[in-house]
Design a protein around this motif. Structure first.
Motif, mmCIF file in Angstrom:
data_model
loop_
_atom_site.group_PDB
_atom_site.id
_atom_site.type_symbol
_atom_site.label_atom_id
_atom_site.label_comp_id
_atom_site.label_asym_id
_atom_site.label_seq_id
_atom_site.Cartn_x
_atom_site.Cartn_y
_atom_site.Cartn_z
ATOM 1 N N ARG A 24 0.838 -1.200 0.000
ATOM 2 C CA ARG A 24 0.000 0.000 0.000
ATOM 3 C C ARG A 24 0.877 1.255 0.000
ATOM 4 N NH1 ARG A 24 -3.231 0.681 5.327
ATOM 5 N NH2 ARG A 24 -1.257 1.579 5.925
ATOM 6 N N PRO A 25 0.530 2.252 -0.803
ATOM 7 C CA PRO A 25 1.332 3.481 -0.815
ATOM 8 C C PRO A 25 1.238 4.204 0.529
ATOM 9 C CG PRO A 25 -0.592 3.695 -2.244
ATOM 10 C CD PRO A 25 -0.575 2.292 -1.749
ATOM 11 N N PRO A 26 2.319 4.873 0.938
ATOM 12 C CA PRO A 26 2.297 5.568 2.222
ATOM 13 C C PRO A 26 1.383 6.798 2.165
ATOM 14 C CG PRO A 26 4.325 6.053 1.062
ATOM 15 C CD PRO A 26 3.598 5.006 0.256
ATOM 16 N N TYR A 54 -12.134 10.317 12.722
ATOM 17 C CA TYR A 54 -13.426 9.837 12.240
ATOM 18 C C TYR A 54 -14.560 10.764 12.671
ATOM 19 C CZ TYR A 54 -11.887 5.357 10.373
ATOM 20 O OH TYR A 54 -11.301 4.378 9.603
ATOM 21 N N GLU A 55 -14.464 11.311 13.864
ATOM 22 C CA GLU A 55 -15.581 12.043 14.454
ATOM 23 C C GLU A 55 -15.580 13.546 14.190
ATOM 24 O OE1 GLU A 55 -15.469 11.042 18.591
ATOM 25 O OE2 GLU A 55 -15.727 8.905 18.191
ATOM 26 N N ILE A 56 -14.415 14.160 13.993
ATOM 27 C CA ILE A 56 -14.329 15.623 13.944
ATOM 28 C C ILE A 56 -13.874 16.078 12.563
ATOM 29 C CG2 ILE A 56 -13.303 17.659 15.014
ATOM 30 C CD1 ILE A 56 -12.874 15.871 17.527
ATOM 31 N N GLU A 57 -14.804 16.675 11.843
ATOM 32 C CA GLU A 57 -14.517 17.081 10.466
ATOM 33 C C GLU A 57 -13.412 18.126 10.382
ATOM 34 O OE1 GLU A 57 -16.355 19.250 6.570
ATOM 35 O OE2 GLU A 57 -17.641 19.019 8.317
ATOM 36 N N SER A 58 -13.364 19.067 11.320
ATOM 37 C CA SER A 58 -12.343 20.113 11.261
ATOM 38 C C SER A 58 -10.932 19.519 11.369
ATOM 39 C CB SER A 58 -12.569 21.162 12.351
ATOM 40 O OG SER A 58 -12.523 20.576 13.630
ATOM 41 N N GLY A 64 -6.037 17.145 5.988
ATOM 42 C CA GLY A 64 -6.189 16.799 4.578
ATOM 43 C C GLY A 64 -6.559 15.340 4.382
ATOM 44 N N VAL A 65 -7.369 14.825 5.301
ATOM 45 C CA VAL A 65 -7.764 13.417 5.297
ATOM 46 C C VAL A 65 -9.203 13.282 4.805
ATOM 47 C CG1 VAL A 65 -8.140 11.402 6.773
ATOM 48 C CG2 VAL A 65 -6.264 12.944 7.260
ATOM 49 N N ARG A 66 -9.436 12.286 3.968
ATOM 50 C CA ARG A 66 -10.804 11.952 3.581
ATOM 51 C C ARG A 66 -11.323 10.891 4.536
ATOM 52 N NH1 ARG A 66 -9.573 10.384 -2.248
ATOM 53 N NH2 ARG A 66 -10.719 8.587 -1.524
ATOM 54 N N LEU A 67 -12.616 10.873 4.730
ATOM 55 C CA LEU A 67 -13.235 9.942 5.669
ATOM 56 C C LEU A 67 -12.937 8.483 5.325
ATOM 57 C CD1 LEU A 67 -14.919 9.861 8.213
ATOM 58 C CD2 LEU A 67 -16.975 9.903 6.815
ATOM 59 N N ASP A 68 -12.784 8.190 4.042
ATOM 60 C CA ASP A 68 -12.514 6.798 3.646
ATOM 61 C C ASP A 68 -11.014 6.457 3.601
ATOM 62 O OD1 ASP A 68 -12.075 8.453 1.459
ATOM 63 O OD2 ASP A 68 -12.710 6.952 0.003
ATOM 64 N N LYS A 69 -10.148 7.400 3.964
ATOM 65 C CA LYS A 69 -8.691 7.174 3.903
ATOM 66 C C LYS A 69 -7.995 7.623 5.196
ATOM 67 C CE LYS A 69 -8.306 6.176 -0.600
ATOM 68 N NZ LYS A 69 -7.519 5.243 -1.299
ATOM 69 N N ILE A 70 -8.588 7.329 6.335
ATOM 70 C CA ILE A 70 -8.020 7.748 7.616
ATOM 71 C C ILE A 70 -6.968 6.735 8.067
ATOM 72 C CG2 ILE A 70 -8.557 8.047 10.076
ATOM 73 C CD1 ILE A 70 -11.159 9.340 9.200
ATOM 74 N N PRO A 71 -5.772 7.225 8.446
ATOM 75 C CA PRO A 71 -4.750 6.305 8.937
ATOM 76 C C PRO A 71 -5.192 5.647 10.252
ATOM 77 C CG PRO A 71 -3.877 8.545 8.730
ATOM 78 C CD PRO A 71 -5.315 8.589 8.412
ATOM 79 N N ASP A 72 -4.891 4.370 10.395
ATOM 80 C CA ASP A 72 -5.266 3.687 11.636
ATOM 81 C C ASP A 72 -4.259 4.004 12.738
ATOM 82 O OD1 ASP A 72 -3.039 2.153 11.062
ATOM 83 O OD2 ASP A 72 -4.161 0.333 10.652
ATOM 84 N N GLU A 73 -4.578 3.568 13.948
ATOM 85 C CA GLU A 73 -3.740 3.902 15.098
ATOM 86 C C GLU A 73 -2.320 3.356 14.968
ATOM 87 O OE1 GLU A 73 -4.498 1.218 18.772
ATOM 88 O OE2 GLU A 73 -6.446 1.427 17.782
ATOM 89 N N THR A 74 -2.143 2.220 14.308
ATOM 90 C CA THR A 74 -0.804 1.658 14.126
ATOM 91 C C THR A 74 0.030 2.519 13.189
ATOM 92 O OG1 THR A 74 -1.682 -0.563 14.504
ATOM 93 C CG2 THR A 74 0.482 -0.414 13.457
ATOM 94 N N THR A 75 -0.584 3.042 12.147
ATOM 95 C CA THR A 75 0.115 3.932 11.230
ATOM 96 C C THR A 75 0.532 5.205 11.960
ATOM 97 O OG1 THR A 75 -1.174 3.052 9.390
ATOM 98 C CG2 THR A 75 -0.085 5.173 9.034
#
Length: 86
Positions: A24-26, A54-58, A64-75
């Motif tokens: 997966r690309p970084p 996930y919860e706070i749009e601001s 610069g994150v989209r809702l469907d591309k949020i880094p997980d806690e491990t990242t």
């Protein structure tokens, strides 16, 4: 964006940050750096930072994150370890 010199902050990290290749690309370095700064400002753990994105749009907008591309806690954890190491 005008408050912090983002490019100057990214430059020393860029030489140690993953460039991609196999798998997966970084995530963009600028995104991860902004997430890390929010984590410091709001004193959030890695799981709490993921939840906040996930919860706070601001926060998503700032990073610069989209809702469907949020880094997980491990990242998020791995990025923090990269900063600590270098």
């Amino acid at each position: 964006d005008k408050l912090l010199p983002w490019k100057q902050l990214e430059t020393p990290i860029a030489k140690h940050y993953a460039r991609g290749g196999i798998g997966r690309p970084p995530y963009p370095l600028s995104m991860m750096l902004r997430i890390h700064i929010m984590q410091l400002v709001y004193n959030l753990s890695d799981p709490a930072m993921e939840d906040a994105l996930y919860e706070i749009e601001s926060m998503r907008r700032f990073a610069g994150v989209r809702l469907d591309k949020i880094p997980d806690e491990t990242t998020i954890l791995n990025f923090r370890h990269l900063l600590e190491k270098h």
